[in-house]
Design an enzyme around this catalytic site. Structure first.
Site, PDB file in Angstrom:
ATOM      1  N   HIS A 100       0.832  -1.214   0.000  1.00 43.63           N
ATOM      2  CA  HIS A 100       0.000   0.000   0.000  1.00 43.63           C
ATOM      3  C   HIS A 100       0.861   1.256   0.000  1.00 43.63           C
ATOM      4  CE1 HIS A 100      -3.472   2.563   0.917  1.00 43.63           C
ATOM      5  NE2 HIS A 100      -2.648   3.212   1.729  1.00 43.63           N
ATOM      6  N   GLU A 101       1.886   1.276   0.846  1.00 45.10           N
ATOM      7  CA  GLU A 101       2.756   2.462   0.897  1.00 45.10           C
ATOM      8  C   GLU A 101       3.533   2.622  -0.410  1.00 45.10           C
ATOM      9  OE1 GLU A 101       2.120   4.491   3.095  1.00 45.10           O
ATOM     10  OE2 GLU A 101       0.942   3.118   4.305  1.00 45.10           O
TER      11      GLU A 101
END
Length: 227
Positions: A100-101
């Site tokens: 996600h990051e």
């Protein structure tokens, strides 16, 4: 009329309960799958490095930071920062959060418009989130209309930040899904766990946006009643 005793205060309660339930679900899903080792044995840092390198982002750095769920991407230094557990542990949670990051890093590289807009309005949103209520309260207590109006405008800026954050976070999760699945970082039967983590995390942004919206509506109602 009392600022915290009027009927409009009841608008906040159901949204607050929703936010609490969603946040609890996020932590529950994260901790559940933090105990599940991913089949490929990749740590969050290793998964992040693979995603970044596969997309030509070799210059983006990866660092460990203290805390739980403190993971974030810093566009100023082009650094993916993962909480210590996610950085070093080969769990389903670790690689999902890392993906996600990295999704934010991919957005940055693509000049994704909502991410750029969010960065531009962040300073104003910070001022709004800190100064809106004190100014509105002062204006309310002393019947100074312009102060209440300034407080409302500042809080509207904070709400705008929340609204822009929604597409940023949902798009980052969409990119994470793709990288996990098609980058062969995660096995098919691990995807449901990854989806639970990402979906519950996305709902926290929805809940916080609803909370900000209800707060703004309440301030507007109070301003109108004060007249």
């Amino acid at each position: 009329m009392y600022l915290f005793g009027d009927p409009t205060f009841m608008l906040i309660i159901p949204v607050f309960i929703l936010a609490m339930v969603v946040q609890r679900q996020v932590v529950s899903n994260y901790r559940k799958f933090a105990k599940v080792r991913n089949y490929n044995g990749l740590t969050g840092a290793e998964a992040a490095r693979k995603i970044l390198d596969d997309n030509g982002l070799n210059d983006v750095q990866i660092e460990a930071v203290k805390g739980e769920l403190t993971d974030h991407y810093d566009p100023r230094t082009q650094t993916v920062r993962l909480s210590e557990h996610n950085y070093s542990q080969p769990s389903v949670s670790a690689i999902t959060i890392a993906a996600h990051e990295c999704g934010h890093a991919l957005q940055h590289a693509d000049n994704y418009a909502p991410l750029t807009i969010r960065a531009q309005i962040l300073p104003i949103a910070n001022i709004g989130s800190k100064g809106a209520f004190p100014l509105f309260l002062a204006g309310f207590l002393f019947s100074i209309g312009p102060l209440m109006d300034i407080g409302i405008v500042l809080f509207a800026a904070a709400l705008l930040f929340h609204l822009v954050t929604l597409p940023v976070e949902f798009n980052a999760s969409k990119r994470a899904y793709a990288e996990l699945e098609y980058g062969k970082i995660i096995e098919p039967d691990e995807m449901p766990g990854a989806r639970k983590i990402l979906n519950s995390a996305a709902l926290t942004y929805v809940a916080s946006t609803l909370m900000a919206l209800v707060q703004l509506i309440r301030l507007i109602i109070l301003r109108g009643n004060r007249n």
